[in-house]
Design a protein around this motif. Sequence first.
Motif, PDB file in Angstrom:
ATOM      1  N   GLU A 287       2.839   9.901  -8.355  1.00 55.25           N
ATOM      2  CA  GLU A 287       2.915  10.196  -9.432  1.00 55.25           C
ATOM      3  C   GLU A 287       2.403   9.779 -10.670  1.00 55.25           C
ATOM      4  O   GLU A 287       2.529  10.323 -11.465  1.00 55.25           O
ATOM      5  N   ASN A 288       1.546   9.176 -10.282  1.00 54.65           N
ATOM      6  CA  ASN A 288       0.618   8.936 -11.968  1.00 54.65           C
ATOM      7  C   ASN A 288      -0.491  10.317 -11.877  1.00 54.65           C
ATOM      8  O   ASN A 288      -0.436  11.194 -12.908  1.00 54.65           O
ATOM      9  N   GLU A 289      -1.280  11.098 -10.331  1.00 47.41           N
ATOM     10  CA  GLU A 289      -0.875  11.680 -10.299  1.00 47.41           C
ATOM     11  C   GLU A 289      -0.851  12.805 -10.883  1.00 47.41           C
ATOM     12  O   GLU A 289      -1.632  13.858 -11.583  1.00 47.41           O
TER      13      GLU A 289
ATOM     14  N   ALA B 236      -3.226   7.815 -23.352  1.00 41.28           N
ATOM     15  CA  ALA B 236      -1.798   7.641 -22.211  1.00 41.28           C
ATOM     16  C   ALA B 236      -2.699   8.328 -21.014  1.00 41.28           C
ATOM     17  O   ALA B 236      -2.233   8.380 -20.149  1.00 41.28           O
ATOM     18  N   ASN B 237      -4.180   9.612 -21.290  1.00 42.89           N
ATOM     19  CA  ASN B 237      -4.935  10.220 -20.688  1.00 42.89           C
ATOM     20  C   ASN B 237      -5.525   8.548 -19.487  1.00 42.89           C
ATOM     21  O   ASN B 237      -4.923   8.602 -18.307  1.00 42.89           O
ATOM     22  N   ALA B 238      -5.847   7.953 -20.750  1.00 44.20           N
ATOM     23  CA  ALA B 238      -6.794   6.834 -20.266  1.00 44.20           C
ATOM     24  C   ALA B 238      -5.844   5.888 -19.553  1.00 44.20           C
ATOM     25  O   ALA B 238      -6.521   5.455 -18.089  1.00 44.20           O
ATOM     26  N   ASN B 239      -4.911   5.454 -19.781  1.00 42.96           N
ATOM     27  CA  ASN B 239      -3.754   4.785 -19.140  1.00 42.96           C
ATOM     28  C   ASN B 239      -3.502   5.018 -17.734  1.00 42.96           C
ATOM     29  O   ASN B 239      -3.295   4.168 -16.561  1.00 42.96           O
ATOM     30  N   VAL B 240      -3.538   6.432 -17.610  1.00 40.15           N
ATOM     31  CA  VAL B 240      -2.981   7.189 -16.166  1.00 40.15           C
ATOM     32  C   VAL B 240      -3.984   7.072 -15.822  1.00 40.15           C
ATOM     33  O   VAL B 240      -4.073   6.614 -13.971  1.00 40.15           O
ATOM     34  N   ARG B 241      -5.213   7.400 -15.949  1.00 37.11           N
ATOM     35  CA  ARG B 241      -6.467   7.542 -15.377  1.00 37.11           C
ATOM     36  C   ARG B 241      -6.600   6.067 -14.378  1.00 37.11           C
ATOM     37  O   ARG B 241      -7.220   5.732 -13.406  1.00 37.11           O
ATOM     38  N   LYS B 242      -7.161   4.818 -15.933  1.00 39.76           N
ATOM     39  CA  LYS B 242      -7.313   3.535 -14.788  1.00 39.76           C
ATOM     40  C   LYS B 242      -5.828   3.469 -14.037  1.00 39.76           C
ATOM     41  O   LYS B 242      -6.219   2.577 -12.837  1.00 39.76           O
ATOM     42  N   ARG B 243      -4.437   3.562 -13.943  1.00 40.38           N
ATOM     43  CA  ARG B 243      -4.056   3.519 -13.259  1.00 40.38           C
ATOM     44  C   ARG B 243      -4.373   4.003 -11.777  1.00 40.38           C
ATOM     45  O   ARG B 243      -3.565   3.193 -10.165  1.00 40.38           O
ATOM     46  N   ILE B 244      -5.256   5.057 -11.515  1.00 38.17           N
ATOM     47  CA  ILE B 244      -5.652   5.682 -10.601  1.00 38.17           C
ATOM     48  C   ILE B 244      -6.590   4.922 -10.013  1.00 38.17           C
ATOM     49  O   ILE B 244      -6.620   5.202  -8.465  1.00 38.17           O
TER      50      ILE B 244
ATOM     51  N   ARG C  70       1.368  -1.625   0.530  1.00 35.82           N
ATOM     52  CA  ARG C  70      -0.165   0.091   0.397  1.00 35.82           C
ATOM     53  C   ARG C  70       1.107   1.238   0.299  1.00 35.82           C
ATOM     54  O   ARG C  70       0.440   1.966  -0.804  1.00 35.82           O
ATOM     55  N   LYS C  71       1.816   0.583   0.739  1.00 38.99           N
ATOM     56  CA  LYS C  71       2.961   2.133   0.955  1.00 38.99           C
ATOM     57  C   LYS C  71       3.602   2.644  -0.492  1.00 38.99           C
ATOM     58  O   LYS C  71       3.542   3.852  -1.281  1.00 38.99           O
ATOM     59  N   LYS C  72       4.294   1.385  -1.364  1.00 37.84           N
ATOM     60  CA  LYS C  72       4.428   1.698  -2.805  1.00 37.84           C
ATOM     61  C   LYS C  72       3.766   2.023  -3.904  1.00 37.84           C
ATOM     62  O   LYS C  72       3.842   2.756  -4.402  1.00 37.84           O
ATOM     63  N   TYR C  73       2.230   1.624  -3.697  1.00 37.66           N
ATOM     64  CA  TYR C  73       0.886   2.179  -4.071  1.00 37.66           C
ATOM     65  C   TYR C  73       0.640   3.710  -4.054  1.00 37.66           C
ATOM     66  O   TYR C  73       0.481   4.245  -4.820  1.00 37.66           O
ATOM     67  N   THR C  74       1.234   3.599  -2.947  1.00 33.71           N
ATOM     68  CA  THR C  74       0.778   5.832  -2.504  1.00 33.71           C
ATOM     69  C   THR C  74       1.923   6.313  -3.183  1.00 33.71           C
ATOM     70  O   THR C  74       1.270   7.079  -3.776  1.00 33.71           O
ATOM     71  N   ILE C  75       2.616   5.613  -3.825  1.00 31.41           N
ATOM     72  CA  ILE C  75       3.855   7.010  -3.496  1.00 31.41           C
ATOM     73  C   ILE C  75       3.756   6.381  -5.758  1.00 31.41           C
ATOM     74  O   ILE C  75       3.719   7.990  -6.164  1.00 31.41           O
TER      75      ILE C  75
END
Length: 124
Positions: A44-46, A77-85, A35-40
């Motif tokens: 970055e994704n935001e 690219a926008n869609a991919n980043v939003r999915k990761r978030i 979770r800590k890694k995910y928060t980092i």
Amino acid sequence: MGSSAAVRELQRDLENKANDLSKIQKDISKNHQVRKKYTIQLGENELVLKELDLLSEDANVFKLIGPVLVKQDLAEANANVRKRIEKRLDSTLQDLEEKQNSKKDSVLKLQQKIQSIQAGKAKA
């Protein structure tokens, strides 16, 4: 079955449940690290998303794939980043914590049962 045999059986059961509880607590600890890694990564994704929002529609966007930069469509690219978030780990952690609480309750009940049997034995 004698009371000492019952106590031994309960103690074995208690030991098994305590081991299960320990395993769940280790899983929770691992989940906290993830979770800590995910928060980092979320931060970055935001940041990337904010940068993408600043670009004009005809801007060149590249994605790093291994050692190569590959041209990518801005919308993709926008869609991919939003999915990761959107990905979340909270449900996994919540499930593990519920299992932990359940195991803690059963361990406490077994301990109380053993104590009451031992107390009854001591009175006799």
